[in-house]
Design an enzyme around this catalytic site. Structure first.
Site, PDB file in Angstrom:
ATOM      1  N   CYS A  37       0.822  -1.210   0.000  1.00 47.44           N
ATOM      2  CA  CYS A  37       0.000   0.000   0.000  1.00 47.44           C
ATOM      3  C   CYS A  37       0.854   1.257   0.000  1.00 47.44           C
ATOM      4  O   CYS A  37       0.335   2.371   0.034  1.00 47.44           O
ATOM      5  CB  CYS A  37      -0.962  -0.014   1.172  1.00 47.44           C
ATOM      6  SG  CYS A  37      -0.296  -0.597   2.714  1.00 47.44           S
ATOM      7  N   ASP A  39       2.819   2.386   2.338  1.00 49.54           N
ATOM      8  CA  ASP A  39       2.871   3.042   3.646  1.00 49.54           C
ATOM      9  C   ASP A  39       4.294   3.031   4.214  1.00 49.54           C
ATOM     10  O   ASP A  39       5.028   2.058   4.031  1.00 49.54           O
ATOM     11  CB  ASP A  39       1.970   2.319   4.660  1.00 49.54           C
ATOM     12  CG  ASP A  39       0.490   2.605   4.416  1.00 49.54           C
ATOM     13  OD1 ASP A  39       0.195   3.345   3.464  1.00 49.54           O
ATOM     14  OD2 ASP A  39      -0.341   2.089   5.166  1.00 49.54           O
ATOM     15  N   CYS A  63      -2.445   5.401   5.453  1.00 52.10           N
ATOM     16  CA  CYS A  63      -3.875   5.583   5.679  1.00 52.10           C
ATOM     17  C   CYS A  63      -4.149   5.979   7.131  1.00 52.10           C
ATOM     18  O   CYS A  63      -3.252   5.975   7.979  1.00 52.10           O
ATOM     19  CB  CYS A  63      -4.619   4.293   5.356  1.00 52.10           C
ATOM     20  SG  CYS A  63      -4.240   2.969   6.503  1.00 52.10           S
ATOM     21  N   CYS A 106      -1.833  -2.631   9.510  1.00 48.20           N
ATOM     22  CA  CYS A 106      -1.353  -1.332  10.020  1.00 48.20           C
ATOM     23  C   CYS A 106      -0.816  -1.484  11.444  1.00 48.20           C
ATOM     24  O   CYS A 106       0.185  -0.871  11.815  1.00 48.20           O
ATOM     25  CB  CYS A 106      -2.475  -0.303  10.029  1.00 48.20           C
ATOM     26  SG  CYS A 106      -3.145   0.039   8.402  1.00 48.20           S
TER      27      CYS A 106
END
Lengths: 135, 166
Positions: A37, A39, A63, A106
């Protein structure tokens, strides 16, 4: 997918955003990423002589859940001992923030960042002690 | 992993596994394959035939989606050459990640005159990523190619974020 109130709170008012001096021997830095993603999470701890974490900062590009996970992590880290910090599990973050299954990665990222920061600090401590013993 | 990626898109198109495919050849082959087994033109004699035609046509479309995009093509190639390579190499170098974080910040702060040169720089980084993937694959270093593919995500995302601002 709706974010929980706690995620929104951390996302809108992230705690402890910023950087510590990565060259300070008492500072441990962990930078981890989730390439799927895109990140990135940087988490830093400052540890005093007794092994207590006196400060923690983070910078996260990702996010809302990734930002909330790292923000929460820094809150938990401040004032705790390095040994206790090493015991923090991603599942605790999932529980506190009510993260849905698709956002569990996450919290894993946040746990990895804590571990990487501690490892970095330990490595520096080892290097400092070795230098002192030599000097 | 989706089902589409489980199939070898190169095999579906009858092409040798290669990162560099000629766009024109690829498109011509796609059109030919599609014609050969278009469900409307291809009047199936019985139900089994009909299902086979539909399935083949779906395979061709899935393979086309992957092959026509150089980055998706690269990912498919890496996975075919060394299954699991993308998953194995997810842990990126912290120094690279720190740079990626700085770039993200720079993108977030950029405005006005600072945007065009930044876009040029990130586009160049993406091109360098692709060239590196090609070079690693030529040396048979599939994991290194996979790592570079992961790294390229950060550059692509930075470019998207920059474009989203304007």
């Amino acid at each position: 997918m709706a974010y929980s109130d706690k995620v929104l709170d951390h996302y809108q008012n992230p705690r402890n955003v910023g950087s510590l001096d990565k060259d300070d021997p008492n500072v441990g830095t962990g930078v981890v990423g989730a390439p799927e993603c895109g990140d990135v999470m940087k988490l830093q701890i400052k540890v005093d002589d007794s092994g207590k974490i006196v400060d923690a900062k983070f910078k996260t590009y990702g996010c809302g859940s990734a930002i909330a996970s790292s923000s929460l992590a820094t809150e938990w880290l401040k004032g705790t001992s390095v040994d206790a910090a090493a015991q923090i599990k991603n599942t605790q973050i999932v529980e506190e923030l009510s993260l849905p299954p698709v956002k569990i990665h996450c919290s894993v990222l946040a746990e990895d960042a804590i571990k990487a920061a501690i490892d970095d600090w330990k490595k520096k401590q080892g290097a400092t002690k070795a230098a002192e013993a030599k000097g | 992993m989706s089902q589409a990626s489980a199939l070898d898109p190169f095999a579906v198109f009858g092409l040798a596994r290669s990162l560099d495919l000629d766009d024109k050849t690829l498109e011509q082959r796609y059109l030919r394959l599609s014609r050969e087994c278009h469900p409307d033109l291809h009047r199936a004699k019985d139900t089994a035939d009909c299902i086979a035609v539909l399935q083949r046509s779906a395979e061709i479309n899935d393979a086309w989606k992957v092959l026509r995009d150089p980055w998706q093509r690269a990912r498919a190639l890496v996975e075919l050459l060394s299954p699991g390579a993308l998953d194995r190499t997810k842990r990126l170098d912290p120094a690279f990640l720190a740079d990626a974080l700085e770039l993200a910040e720079e993108v977030a702060m950029a405005n006005g005159d600072a945007v065009p040169p930044l876009r040029t720089r990130i586009a160049a980084a993406l091109e360098a990523d692709f060239a590196a993937v090609r070079a690693e694959l030529q040396h048979g270093a599939v994991d290194a190619a996979a790592r570079r593919l992961h790294a390229s995500h950060y550059h692509r995302k930075a470019l998207q974020d920059l474009d989203a601002k304007s």
